[in-house]
Motif scaffolding. Sequence first.
Motif, mmCIF file in Angstrom:
data_model
loop_
_atom_site.group_PDB
_atom_site.id
_atom_site.type_symbol
_atom_site.label_atom_id
_atom_site.label_comp_id
_atom_site.label_asym_id
_atom_site.label_seq_id
_atom_site.Cartn_x
_atom_site.Cartn_y
_atom_site.Cartn_z
ATOM 1 N N ALA A 293 -11.760 14.022 24.390
ATOM 2 C CA ALA A 293 -10.821 15.104 24.107
ATOM 3 C C ALA A 293 -11.631 16.362 23.818
ATOM 4 O O ALA A 293 -12.780 16.270 23.361
ATOM 5 C CB ALA A 293 -9.956 14.770 22.892
ATOM 6 N N THR A 294 -11.031 17.518 24.060
ATOM 7 C CA THR A 294 -11.697 18.754 23.650
ATOM 8 C C THR A 294 -11.850 18.763 22.129
ATOM 9 O O THR A 294 -12.823 19.295 21.601
ATOM 10 C CB THR A 294 -10.916 19.983 24.137
ATOM 11 O OG1 THR A 294 -10.839 19.922 25.569
ATOM 12 C CG2 THR A 294 -11.603 21.276 23.750
ATOM 13 N N GLY A 295 -10.905 18.132 21.438
ATOM 14 C CA GLY A 295 -10.980 18.019 19.979
ATOM 15 C C GLY A 295 -12.301 17.421 19.504
ATOM 16 O O GLY A 295 -12.821 17.803 18.451
ATOM 17 N N VAL B 268 -9.912 26.872 25.432
ATOM 18 C CA VAL B 268 -10.170 25.464 25.135
ATOM 19 C C VAL B 268 -9.271 24.545 25.962
ATOM 20 O O VAL B 268 -8.146 24.898 26.303
ATOM 21 C CB VAL B 268 -9.977 25.132 23.622
ATOM 22 C CG1 VAL B 268 -10.981 25.871 22.765
ATOM 23 C CG2 VAL B 268 -8.552 25.426 23.163
ATOM 24 N N ASP B 269 -9.829 23.388 26.316
ATOM 25 C CA ASP B 269 -9.084 22.303 26.982
ATOM 26 C C ASP B 269 -8.584 22.620 28.388
ATOM 27 O O ASP B 269 -7.718 21.930 28.897
ATOM 28 C CB ASP B 269 -7.924 21.802 26.095
ATOM 29 C CG ASP B 269 -7.474 20.403 26.490
ATOM 30 O OD1 ASP B 269 -8.342 19.558 26.768
ATOM 31 O OD2 ASP B 269 -6.260 20.154 26.520
ATOM 32 N N THR B 270 -9.136 23.640 29.023
ATOM 33 C CA THR B 270 -8.905 23.847 30.457
ATOM 34 C C THR B 270 -9.987 24.779 30.963
ATOM 35 O O THR B 270 -10.561 25.553 30.189
ATOM 36 C CB THR B 270 -7.524 24.447 30.779
ATOM 37 O OG1 THR B 270 -7.391 24.545 32.201
ATOM 38 C CG2 THR B 270 -7.328 25.830 30.187
ATOM 39 N N HIS C 182 -13.236 19.522 28.521
ATOM 40 C CA HIS C 182 -13.687 18.199 28.977
ATOM 41 C C HIS C 182 -13.061 17.797 30.314
ATOM 42 O O HIS C 182 -13.136 16.625 30.696
ATOM 43 C CB HIS C 182 -13.409 17.132 27.902
ATOM 44 C CG HIS C 182 -11.952 16.817 27.712
ATOM 45 N ND1 HIS C 182 -11.475 15.521 27.669
ATOM 46 C CD2 HIS C 182 -10.863 17.616 27.555
ATOM 47 C CE1 HIS C 182 -10.156 15.550 27.487
ATOM 48 N NE2 HIS C 182 -9.766 16.806 27.406
ATOM 49 N N HIS C 183 -12.433 18.733 31.013
ATOM 50 C CA HIS C 183 -11.796 18.403 32.294
ATOM 51 C C HIS C 183 -12.781 18.470 33.460
ATOM 52 O O HIS C 183 -13.696 19.287 33.456
ATOM 53 C CB HIS C 183 -10.633 19.352 32.571
ATOM 54 C CG HIS C 183 -9.465 19.120 31.676
ATOM 55 N ND1 HIS C 183 -9.352 19.739 30.451
ATOM 56 C CD2 HIS C 183 -8.391 18.318 31.797
ATOM 57 C CE1 HIS C 183 -8.240 19.336 29.869
ATOM 58 N NE2 HIS C 183 -7.643 18.463 30.658
ATOM 59 N N VAL C 184 -12.525 17.622 34.464
ATOM 60 C CA VAL C 184 -13.374 17.617 35.660
ATOM 61 C C VAL C 184 -13.076 18.846 36.514
ATOM 62 O O VAL C 184 -13.997 19.559 36.926
ATOM 63 C CB VAL C 184 -13.112 16.338 36.496
ATOM 64 C CG1 VAL C 184 -13.958 16.337 37.753
ATOM 65 C CG2 VAL C 184 -13.390 15.088 35.665
ATOM 66 N N ALA D 62 -1.335 18.147 22.385
ATOM 67 C CA ALA D 62 -1.953 18.092 21.061
ATOM 68 C C ALA D 62 -3.445 18.427 21.125
ATOM 69 O O ALA D 62 -3.992 18.995 20.182
ATOM 70 C CB ALA D 62 -1.741 16.717 20.442
ATOM 71 N N ASP D 63 -4.092 18.088 22.250
ATOM 72 C CA ASP D 63 -5.514 18.416 22.354
ATOM 73 C C ASP D 63 -5.708 19.934 22.443
ATOM 74 O O ASP D 63 -6.617 20.490 21.827
ATOM 75 C CB ASP D 63 -6.145 17.706 23.558
ATOM 76 C CG ASP D 63 -7.674 17.750 23.519
ATOM 77 O OD1 ASP D 63 -8.239 17.885 22.409
ATOM 78 O OD2 ASP D 63 -8.298 17.637 24.586
ATOM 79 N N ALA D 64 -4.841 20.585 23.204
ATOM 80 C CA ALA D 64 -4.921 22.045 23.305
ATOM 81 C C ALA D 64 -4.701 22.687 21.931
ATOM 82 O O ALA D 64 -5.501 23.513 21.472
ATOM 83 C CB ALA D 64 -3.881 22.559 24.298
HETATM 84 MN MN LIG Z 1 -7.703 17.406 26.566
#
Ligand SMILES: [Mn+2]
Length: 334
Positions: free
Chosen positions: A134-136, A88-90, A115-117, A26-28
Amino acid sequence: MDWTVLKQIIDEHQTFLVTSHVRPDADALGSELGMRAILLALGKEVTIVNASAPPANLHFLNPDGHVLKLNENITRASVPKVDVIIVVDTSAWQQLGTMADVIQNATSKRVVIDHHVSSDDLGAIEFKDVSAAATGELIFEAAESLGVSFDAQTANALYAAIATDTGWFRFPSTGARTMRIAASLIELGAVPHNVYNLVHEQCSMARVRLSGRVLGRIQSEAEGRLVWIYADSADLSETGSVPSDTESLVNQCLTVSGSEAAFIAVELQTGQIKFSLRSRPPHDVAKLAEQFNGGGHKLASGATLQGPLKPALEKMLVAFRQMLQSSGGSPPQS
Ligand SMILES: [Mn+2]
């Protein structure tokens, strides 16, 4: 986060492609749809293409079919040649699946919002904040600074992004910032109980049956500090479930008192074993996953190993024992 560079990039270009990781969550999806709304509001052209389709319980996020799946809704040749590709999100090539190749072969400028490490050098201008839940959240903040507001449908998608990535506002990543953004999304028309119902209360009987079978064999290691489960191909076929039906089962492992880390191993049809890894601070399962070319967050990560199941499980157990030994953690209560 300073969004002036993003504003500049958007101002100076006209066509955009937005993408995210394989097996989009869902974040993606929420982040992609949020980014799309921002770009449309600013008069830009935007296409969303992913390597894989959303899981069934997230189809409600894409009612108008704006999120395309490569080689299914759009051929590789017809992916538009755009000025800018926004990921986004990766920020990991491996997580992009077949889209990695599309990006590598494009001459477009690249932007990452994440937002990932774990991260690779994607040759992109990065808007990265590992403190975002979250990226959201980042998409919402970008919209605010760009002066764009969201309609109710996009607000729902971003609410889903943030709610799911925070385990419905209970993971350690949840802060006042998260709650303020969620409140703003509700003001824009997001309906929390609807989102929860659509994400979590549309299960098949097969899924619930699978969860009983898999949780029935829960095991612990290292004096109960590690709790783990697996689902083999018979579990899936005999209950009529699919691998995505195992999602969230790993979190049940961490509900056991004294648990500090958990994993689930899922035997895929390809014979590969997909692991979802979880931990509590100070343990770092992103680092652990890297041993197996996986990655993710400190407290939630994943890795895929070659089958068969048993030796893969043994390898993972060794890695967890090492992690628990080296990072100490809280001793069992006596
Ligand atoms: Mn995420």
